[in-house]
Design an enzyme around this catalytic site. Structure first.
Site, PDB file in Angstrom:
ATOM      1  CG  ASP A   1      -1.817   1.208   1.303  1.00  0.00           C
ATOM      2  OD1 ASP A   1      -1.672   2.123   0.466  1.00  0.00           O
ATOM      3  OD2 ASP A   1      -2.676   1.242   2.204  1.00  0.00           O
TER       4      ASP A   1
ATOM      5  CE  LYS B   1      -2.225   9.884 -11.720  1.00  0.00           C
ATOM      6  NZ  LYS B   1      -1.087   8.996 -11.385  1.00  0.00           N
TER       7      LYS B   1
ATOM      8  CB  SER C   1      -3.121  11.915 -15.836  1.00  0.00           C
ATOM      9  OG  SER C   1      -4.250  11.939 -16.702  1.00  0.00           O
TER      10      SER C   1
ATOM     11  CB  ALA D   1      -6.332  18.251  -7.915  1.00  0.00           C
TER      12      ALA D   1
ATOM     13  CG  ASN E   1       1.763   2.625 -13.298  1.00  0.00           C
ATOM     14  OD1 ASN E   1       1.435   3.572 -13.991  1.00  0.00           O
ATOM     15  ND2 ASN E   1       1.218   1.423 -13.404  1.00  0.00           N
TER      16      ASN E   1
ATOM     17  CE1 TYR F   1      -5.707   9.320 -11.828  1.00  0.00           C
ATOM     18  CE2 TYR F   1      -6.329  10.672 -13.723  1.00  0.00           C
ATOM     19  CZ  TYR F   1      -5.569   9.653 -13.166  1.00  0.00           C
ATOM     20  OH  TYR F   1      -4.665   8.975 -13.948  1.00  0.00           O
TER      21      TYR F   1
END
Length: 216
Positions: A26, A125, A108, A123, A53, A121
C-alpha cells in the site's frame, strides 16, 4: 496491493527468462514502502529505478467537483501524491549510496487538458508534475534523475473494466494525431528510456505520451 496479480506477473517475467519478486504494498503506508525497498535491496543488491505507477482512478465515479466526498478526495491524494512521496523516500537512501538512480512518476494527460468530472484525480496528477520538478532539484546532487510521463486515455484492463462502453466510445480520440487506441504498451518505450543511461542528463521533465492530442 493485489498480491495474487503480483505473483501472476512475477511468474510471467520468470517464464520469459527475467528475474522478479512480488511485494504487495500500500503506497500510502510508510512502513509498507520501506519494506518494499528493503525487499528489492535484499533480492538484487541495489535499486536502479523506481516507477511510481500506483494510483486511484478507474474506481472513481465521474461526477461534478462539488459532489466529491471529502473522504474520497483525501484517499485519492493519499495514494496518488503521498504514495509517490513515500516511495521516493523509501528508495532514496539506496540511490544515494549508489550515487545514481532513476525515478519516473506517472502523471496524466489531464494535466494538459483540464478534463472535468474527476477533479481530485486531475488535481493529484498535477501535483505529481510539481513534485517531479522540485524533487529533481533536491536529489540531482546525488546523480538521481526524476521525470514524469503523462499518458493519454489508455485502454488498460482496469480502464476497460470500469468504463466499458464509455472507453470504447471515446477512444480513439479524433483530436489525436495518431488515429488509433492507446494501450499500456505505448508507454513502455518512454519509461524505459527515462530509466536508461541514455537519459542521464534529463531530469525534471514531463514526457507526454498521448498520440499527439496535447502538444507543448
Amino acid at each position: 496491493i493485489d498480491a495474487a496479480a503480483n505473483e501472476t506477473t512475477v511468474a510471467a517475467i520468470k517464464s520469459a527468462g527475467g528475474q522478479a519478486i512480488a511485494c504487495a504494498t500500500d503506497v500510502a503506508d510508510e512502513a509498507a514502502t520501506k519494506r518494499m525497498a528493503g525487499a528489492a535491496v535484499e533480492a538484487f543488491g541495489r535499486i536502479d529505478g523506481l516507477i511510481n505507477n500506483a494510483s486511484l482512478m478507474s474506481v472513481l465515479q465521474r461526477r461534478p467537483w462539488h459532489e466529491i466526498p471529502v473522504d474520497e478526495w483525501d484517499r485519492v491524494m493519499g495514494v496518488n501524491v503521498r504514495g509517490i512521496f513515500l516511495c521516493c523516500r523509501a528508495v532514496f537512501p539506496q540511490m544515494v549510496k549508489q550515487n545514481k538512480g532513476k525515478i519516473v512518476n506517472i502523471s496524466s494527460s489531464r494535466f494538459w487538458e483540464g478534463a472535468p468530472n474527476r477533479l481530485h484525480y486531475s488535481a493529484s496528477k498535477a501535483a505529481v508534475i510539481g513534485l517531479t520538478r522540485s524533487l529533481s532539484r533536491e536529489v540531482g546532487q546525488h546523480n538521481i534523475t526524476v521525470n514524469a510521463v503523462t499518458p493519454g486515455f489508455t485502454l488498460s484492463d482496469t480502464q476497460v473494466a470500469s468504463s466499458g462502453d464509455y472507453a470504447r466510445r471515446n477512444a480513439p480520440d479524433e483530436s489525436r494525431a495518431l488515429k488509433r487506441h492507446q494501450f499500456p504498451e505505448d508507454l513502455v518505450g518512454a519509461v524505459m528510456f527515462l530509466c536508461s543511461d541514455g537519459s542521464d542528463f534529463i531530469t525534471g521533465q514531463t514526457v507526454n505520451v498521448d498520440g499527439g492530442k496535447s502538444m507543448h
